[in-house]
Design a protein around this motif. Structure first.
Motif, PDB file in Angstrom:
ATOM      1  N   ARG A   1       0.901  -1.156  -0.078  1.00  0.00           N
ATOM      2  CA  ARG A   1       0.051   0.162  -0.030  1.00  0.00           C
ATOM      3  C   ARG A   1       0.843   1.353   0.044  1.00  0.00           C
ATOM      4  N   GLN A   2       2.131   1.279   0.321  1.00  0.00           N
ATOM      5  CA  GLN A   2       2.869   2.112   0.434  1.00  0.00           C
ATOM      6  C   GLN A   2       3.625   2.492  -0.897  1.00  0.00           C
ATOM      7  N   LEU A   3       3.886   1.480  -1.645  1.00  0.00           N
ATOM      8  CA  LEU A   3       4.616   1.599  -2.730  1.00  0.00           C
ATOM      9  C   LEU A   3       3.924   2.850  -4.175  1.00  0.00           C
ATOM     10  N   LYS A   4       4.882   3.340  -4.487  1.00  0.00           N
ATOM     11  CA  LYS A   4       4.310   4.369  -5.720  1.00  0.00           C
ATOM     12  C   LYS A   4       4.469   3.392  -6.927  1.00  0.00           C
ATOM     13  N   LEU A   5       3.695   2.941  -7.746  1.00  0.00           N
ATOM     14  CA  LEU A   5       3.747   1.922  -8.936  1.00  0.00           C
ATOM     15  C   LEU A   5       3.359   2.555 -10.089  1.00  0.00           C
ATOM     16  N   ALA A   6       3.161   3.962 -10.158  1.00  0.00           N
ATOM     17  CA  ALA A   6       3.097   4.555 -11.449  1.00  0.00           C
ATOM     18  C   ALA A   6       3.120   5.975 -11.124  1.00  0.00           C
ATOM     19  N   GLY A   7       3.417   6.714 -12.417  1.00  0.00           N
ATOM     20  CA  GLY A   7       3.497   8.177 -12.565  1.00  0.00           C
ATOM     21  C   GLY A   7       2.371   8.798 -13.354  1.00  0.00           C
ATOM     22  N   LEU A   8       1.303   8.312 -13.449  1.00  0.00           N
ATOM     23  CA  LEU A   8       0.357   8.529 -14.233  1.00  0.00           C
ATOM     24  C   LEU A   8      -0.116   9.760 -14.157  1.00  0.00           C
ATOM     25  N   LYS A   9       0.034  10.627 -13.261  1.00  0.00           N
ATOM     26  CA  LYS A   9      -0.449  12.041 -13.028  1.00  0.00           C
ATOM     27  C   LYS A   9       0.473  12.864 -13.493  1.00  0.00           C
ATOM     28  N   GLU A  10       1.648  12.562 -13.034  1.00  0.00           N
ATOM     29  CA  GLU A  10       2.663  13.565 -13.253  1.00  0.00           C
ATOM     30  C   GLU A  10       3.488  13.645 -14.561  1.00  0.00           C
ATOM     31  N   ALA A  11       3.614  12.403 -15.276  1.00  0.00           N
ATOM     32  CA  ALA A  11       4.225  12.103 -16.398  1.00  0.00           C
ATOM     33  C   ALA A  11       3.822  13.122 -17.480  1.00  0.00           C
ATOM     34  N   PRO A  12       4.444  13.807 -18.136  1.00  0.00           N
ATOM     35  CA  PRO A  12       4.141  14.591 -19.306  1.00  0.00           C
ATOM     36  C   PRO A  12       3.600  14.013 -20.520  1.00  0.00           C
ATOM     37  N   VAL A  13       4.228  12.779 -20.706  1.00  0.00           N
ATOM     38  CA  VAL A  13       4.055  11.927 -22.017  1.00  0.00           C
ATOM     39  C   VAL A  13       3.605  10.353 -21.526  1.00  0.00           C
ATOM     40  N   HIS A  14       2.469   9.931 -21.927  1.00  0.00           N
ATOM     41  CA  HIS A  14       1.969   8.807 -21.907  1.00  0.00           C
ATOM     42  C   HIS A  14       2.086   8.013 -23.260  1.00  0.00           C
ATOM     43  N   LEU A  15       2.624   6.683 -23.411  1.00  0.00           N
ATOM     44  CA  LEU A  15       2.767   6.026 -24.478  1.00  0.00           C
ATOM     45  C   LEU A  15       2.032   4.623 -24.254  1.00  0.00           C
ATOM     46  N   ALA A  16       1.166   4.117 -25.076  1.00  0.00           N
ATOM     47  CA  ALA A  16       0.736   3.026 -25.009  1.00  0.00           C
ATOM     48  C   ALA A  16       1.443   2.139 -25.959  1.00  0.00           C
ATOM     49  N   ILE A  17       1.885   0.894 -25.704  1.00  0.00           N
ATOM     50  CA  ILE A  17       2.752   0.236 -26.804  1.00  0.00           C
ATOM     51  C   ILE A  17       1.761  -1.142 -27.074  1.00  0.00           C
ATOM     52  N   PHE A  18       1.587  -1.230 -28.241  1.00  0.00           N
ATOM     53  CA  PHE A  18       0.960  -2.549 -28.723  1.00  0.00           C
ATOM     54  C   PHE A  18       1.712  -3.211 -29.777  1.00  0.00           C
ATOM     55  N   SER A  19       1.610  -4.640 -29.875  1.00  0.00           N
ATOM     56  CA  SER A  19       2.202  -5.206 -31.007  1.00  0.00           C
ATOM     57  C   SER A  19       1.017  -5.880 -31.713  1.00  0.00           C
ATOM     58  N   ASP A  20       1.372  -5.631 -33.111  1.00  0.00           N
ATOM     59  CA  ASP A  20       0.420  -6.263 -34.240  1.00  0.00           C
ATOM     60  C   ASP A  20       0.514  -7.851 -34.153  1.00  0.00           C
ATOM     61  N   THR A  21      -0.299  -8.484 -34.166  1.00  0.00           N
ATOM     62  CA  THR A  21      -0.355  -9.809 -34.147  1.00  0.00           C
ATOM     63  C   THR A  21      -0.196 -10.343 -35.537  1.00  0.00           C
ATOM     64  N   ASN A  22      -0.404  -9.901 -36.592  1.00  0.00           N
ATOM     65  CA  ASN A  22      -0.434 -10.392 -37.987  1.00  0.00           C
ATOM     66  C   ASN A  22       0.218  -9.164 -38.744  1.00  0.00           C
ATOM     67  N   PRO A  23       1.376  -8.619 -38.663  1.00  0.00           N
ATOM     68  CA  PRO A  23       1.657  -7.538 -39.445  1.00  0.00           C
ATOM     69  C   PRO A  23       2.307  -8.231 -40.719  1.00  0.00           C
ATOM     70  N   LYS A  24       1.821  -7.036 -41.670  1.00  0.00           N
ATOM     71  CA  LYS A  24       2.164  -7.487 -43.502  1.00  0.00           C
ATOM     72  C   LYS A  24       3.498  -7.357 -43.536  1.00  0.00           C
ATOM     73  N   GLN A  25       4.128  -6.639 -42.898  1.00  0.00           N
ATOM     74  CA  GLN A  25       5.597  -6.329 -42.851  1.00  0.00           C
ATOM     75  C   GLN A  25       6.491  -7.707 -42.450  1.00  0.00           C
ATOM     76  N   GLY A  26       7.358  -8.267 -42.998  1.00  0.00           N
ATOM     77  CA  GLY A  26       8.173  -9.483 -42.774  1.00  0.00           C
ATOM     78  C   GLY A  26       7.462 -10.837 -43.403  1.00  0.00           C
ATOM     79  N   TYR A  27       6.106 -10.697 -43.919  1.00  0.00           N
ATOM     80  CA  TYR A  27       5.493 -11.862 -44.503  1.00  0.00           C
ATOM     81  C   TYR A  27       5.742 -13.267 -43.730  1.00  0.00           C
ATOM     82  N   GLY A  28       5.614 -13.089 -42.308  1.00  0.00           N
ATOM     83  CA  GLY A  28       5.672 -14.167 -41.589  1.00  0.00           C
ATOM     84  C   GLY A  28       6.846 -14.894 -41.168  1.00  0.00           C
TER      85      GLY A  28
END
Length: 220
Positions: free
Chosen positions: A102-129
């Motif tokens: 309960r005492q741990l600070k586990l995120a800086g969501l309120k203070e951080a000026p930049v938020h980046l959500a990172i996803f991975s395409d499960t079937n990208p065309k690039q690379g042809y599999g």
């Protein structure tokens, strides 16, 4: 001259000073949770993302999909997801661990000026599999490689990164209205650190010390 008559760049020499600096970089790459609210110049963020885009990927597929979350409403909804999941996670601990959690600070969501959500395409065309027929999870592994490269590049510029993992992936995907074939990998808080430490915060608060390498190194 290289292939096709083009001049090849000189082979780099990573001397002792560079090797020492690289070791220092790794030791000072920390998961930051306490940020200053100073903005990051857009051109610096693009520079960091461009460096991260040099990361290797299975079949040269570059499966990472980066969403810069700027909407205050979407940020608030992501923060609400974190609060709910954090409460649920905290309930799994007992006694001293529960109190410490309960005492741990586990995120800086309120203070951080930049938020980046990172996803991975499960079937990208690039690379042809190529290279992922038997191990499709290598797409997500490639995306994590990009995240680590971004992290190091940010650290070089004095910018901190915090990986927020206590989130519901389906909720984040829905909140950000991205393609449902994208797999949520990470939510990154990015900004200038409020304080600097070489040792991990979880060590400083006595949650968990790092163990020696020989506990994870096996020979067969």
């Amino acid at each position: 001259m290289g292939a096709g008559g083009l001049d090849e760049p000189a082979k780099p020499v990573f001397n002792k000073d560079f090797q020492q600096d690289f070791q220092t970089l790794l030791r000072w790459r920390r998961d930051v949770r306490r940020f200053r609210t100073d903005p990051i110049a857009p051109e610096i963020l693009i520079e960091l993302l461009s460096l991260a885009d040099l990361s290797p990927s299975v079949g040269n597929s570059q499966p990472w999909r980066i969403v810069q979350v700027e909407s205050s409403d979407k940020r608030a909804r992501v923060a609400a997801s974190f609060e709910a999941e954090n409460t649920a996670a905290g309930s799994s601990y007992k006694d001293e661990k529960a109190q410490l959690y309960r005492q741990l600070k586990l995120a800086g969501l309120k203070e951080a000026p930049v938020h980046l959500a990172i996803f991975s395409d499960t079937n990208p065309k690039q690379g042809y599999g190529l290279g992922r027929a038997t191990m499709p999870e290598t797409l997500a592994y490639s995306t994590v490689s990009m995240i680590h490269t971004f992290w190091l590049a940010a650290r070089v510029r004095g910018i901190g990164v915090g990986w927020v993992s206590i989130l519901d992936p389906d909720q984040v995907t829905q909140i950000l209205e991205v393609d449902t074939s994208w797999k949520f990998v990470a939510y990154l808080c990015v900004g200038y650190p409020e304080e600097e430490h070489m040792d991990p915060e979880l060590e400083r608060v006595r949650w968990q010390a790092r163990s020696p390498l020989d506990e994870r190194l096996f020979r067969r």
